[in-house]
Design a protein around this motif. Structure first.
Motif, PDB file in Angstrom:
ATOM      1  N   GLU A 178      32.510 -15.141  31.964  1.00 35.86           N
ATOM      2  CA  GLU A 178      31.230 -15.680  31.502  1.00 35.86           C
ATOM      3  C   GLU A 178      31.070 -15.516  29.990  1.00 35.86           C
ATOM      4  N   ALA A 179      31.636 -14.426  29.452  1.00 42.04           N
ATOM      5  CA  ALA A 179      31.606 -14.252  27.999  1.00 42.04           C
ATOM      6  C   ALA A 179      32.441 -15.327  27.310  1.00 42.04           C
ATOM      7  N   LEU A 180      33.617 -15.621  27.883  1.00 39.83           N
ATOM      8  CA  LEU A 180      34.465 -16.682  27.337  1.00 39.83           C
ATOM      9  C   LEU A 180      33.758 -18.038  27.423  1.00 39.83           C
ATOM     10  N   PHE A 181      33.111 -18.283  28.563  1.00 38.72           N
ATOM     11  CA  PHE A 181      32.406 -19.556  28.755  1.00 38.72           C
ATOM     12  C   PHE A 181      31.275 -19.691  27.737  1.00 38.72           C
ATOM     13  N   GLY A 182      30.569 -18.605  27.479  1.00 40.84           N
ATOM     14  CA  GLY A 182      29.503 -18.651  26.484  1.00 40.84           C
ATOM     15  C   GLY A 182      30.035 -18.959  25.091  1.00 40.84           C
ATOM     16  N   ASP A 197      40.701 -12.380  10.313  1.00 37.45           N
ATOM     17  CA  ASP A 197      39.456 -11.706   9.915  1.00 37.45           C
ATOM     18  C   ASP A 197      38.204 -12.466  10.336  1.00 37.45           C
ATOM     19  N   ARG A 198      38.355 -13.388  11.295  1.00 37.34           N
ATOM     20  CA  ARG A 198      37.178 -14.079  11.821  1.00 37.34           C
ATOM     21  C   ARG A 198      36.416 -13.164  12.775  1.00 37.34           C
ATOM     22  N   THR A 199      35.116 -13.425  12.919  1.00 30.55           N
ATOM     23  CA  THR A 199      34.353 -12.749  13.958  1.00 30.55           C
ATOM     24  C   THR A 199      34.745 -13.344  15.308  1.00 30.55           C
ATOM     25  N   PRO A 200      34.446 -12.658  16.418  1.00 28.36           N
ATOM     26  CA  PRO A 200      34.837 -13.176  17.733  1.00 28.36           C
ATOM     27  C   PRO A 200      34.329 -14.581  18.041  1.00 28.36           C
ATOM     28  N   SER A 201      33.167 -14.951  17.510  1.00 29.95           N
ATOM     29  CA  SER A 201      32.559 -16.246  17.839  1.00 29.95           C
ATOM     30  C   SER A 201      32.810 -17.323  16.789  1.00 29.95           C
ATOM     31  N   MET A 202      33.731 -17.081  15.870  1.00 31.18           N
ATOM     32  CA  MET A 202      33.949 -18.017  14.760  1.00 31.18           C
ATOM     33  C   MET A 202      35.133 -18.937  15.017  1.00 31.18           C
ATOM     34  N   LEU A 203      34.890 -20.235  14.843  1.00 28.80           N
ATOM     35  CA  LEU A 203      35.964 -21.216  14.860  1.00 28.80           C
ATOM     36  C   LEU A 203      36.833 -21.069  13.617  1.00 28.80           C
ATOM     37  N   ARG A 204      38.066 -21.547  13.705  1.00 28.34           N
ATOM     38  CA  ARG A 204      38.838 -21.760  12.492  1.00 28.34           C
ATOM     39  C   ARG A 204      38.186 -22.901  11.700  1.00 28.34           C
ATOM     40  N   GLN A 205      38.633 -23.138  10.494  1.00 30.13           N
ATOM     41  CA  GLN A 205      38.117 -24.291   9.758  1.00 30.13           C
ATOM     42  C   GLN A 205      38.587 -25.557  10.466  1.00 30.13           C
ATOM     43  N   VAL A 206      37.646 -26.401  10.830  1.00 30.94           N
ATOM     44  CA  VAL A 206      37.947 -27.624  11.568  1.00 30.94           C
ATOM     45  C   VAL A 206      37.618 -28.826  10.691  1.00 30.94           C
ATOM     46  N   THR A 207      38.561 -29.750  10.572  1.00 32.03           N
ATOM     47  CA  THR A 207      38.312 -31.007   9.855  1.00 32.03           C
ATOM     48  C   THR A 207      38.723 -32.167  10.746  1.00 32.03           C
TER      49      THR A 207
END
Length: 238
Positions: A215-219, A5-15
């Motif tokens: 280019e979208a992936l690179f962004g 359920d993340r948005t396309p530009s959202m990382l997973r939780q990173v620690t």
């Protein structure tokens, strides 16, 4: 759209948890969602034979997955007597990524080895290893400067990595396993803190992909790595 359920530009939780090994010169337990990798940095006096007498150091890496890092138990590669091609490719990538931001002459004739052990895999183990590996490396070199072993810190910039892919027709950031295994195209981006490209691995898995999609992936990757660099800075205390 995404399984998490993340948005396309959202990382997973990173620690990025530091100081997890009391013996290593530097250590980091890195988590990208359910993917977890333990990285230790170890200093050795001396360099490989091809570098002896040149006044330069070396940074290298070893990578492996623990037997129950995935849904089923895998045999240890040591028990099989050889490393897989995948393992060799990943550890070389990690080593190249670190050396891209290290002044090897400032390191002197010493070697730092990053041991990257995957505790749990849910996609993106190589990118997690690179991102956490930089933290372990930086902590090691900082300590060596403080101890007077090195005159200056040979780590010149940050380096981090992230995966991106086209999943159900849309470019998305930081693929978990379900997305990675069903992606139409996927890529791994390794960038420095200043945005320079170290390495890009991009593959059309189920179809070719357009320049606009790349280019979208690179962004997405550029923005994601900026977030990771900020987390690296916080982990090492600035």
């Amino acid at each position: 759209m995404r399984p998490s359920d993340r948005t396309p530009s959202m990382l997973r939780q990173v620690t990025l948890e530091t100081g997890v090994n009391r013996y290593a010169e530097g250590s980091c337990l890195v988590s990208f969602g359910h993917t977890r990798v333990l990285v230790t940095a170890s200093l050795e006096e001396g360099v490989p034979p091809f570098l002896r007498g040149r006044g330069e150091g070396w940074v290298t890496a070893e990578y492996g997955m623990l037997p129950r890092a995935t849904h089923t138990r895998g045999r240890r590669e040591a028990a099989q007597g050889k490393q897989s091609g995948r393992t060799q490719e990943i550890q070389r990538l990690i080593g190249r990524s670190m050396r891209a931001v290290v002044d090897l002459r400032a390191l002197g004739e010493r070697q730092i080895t990053l041991d990257c052990d995957v505790i749990q895999a849910d996609g993106g183990t190589r990118t997690a290893a690179i991102t956490g590996g930089w933290v372990a490396l930086k902590l090691a070199t900082r300590g060596l400067v403080e101890e007077g072993v090195l005159k200056s810190d040979p780590v010149l910039d940050h380096v981090a990595a992230i995966s991106c892919g086209i999943y159900k027709g849309a470019p998305v950031l930081d693929l978990e396993y379900e997305e990675d295994s069903n992606a139409e195209a996927d890529a791994n981006f390794v960038l420095t803190g200043t945005g320079d490209i170290v390495e890009i691995q991009a593959t059309g898995e189920k179809r070719g992909f357009s320049r606009a999609e790349f280019e979208a992936l690179f962004g997405l990757a550029t923005d994601g790595i900026a977030e990771l660099v900020a987390l690296q800075k916080a982990a090492i205390g600035g």
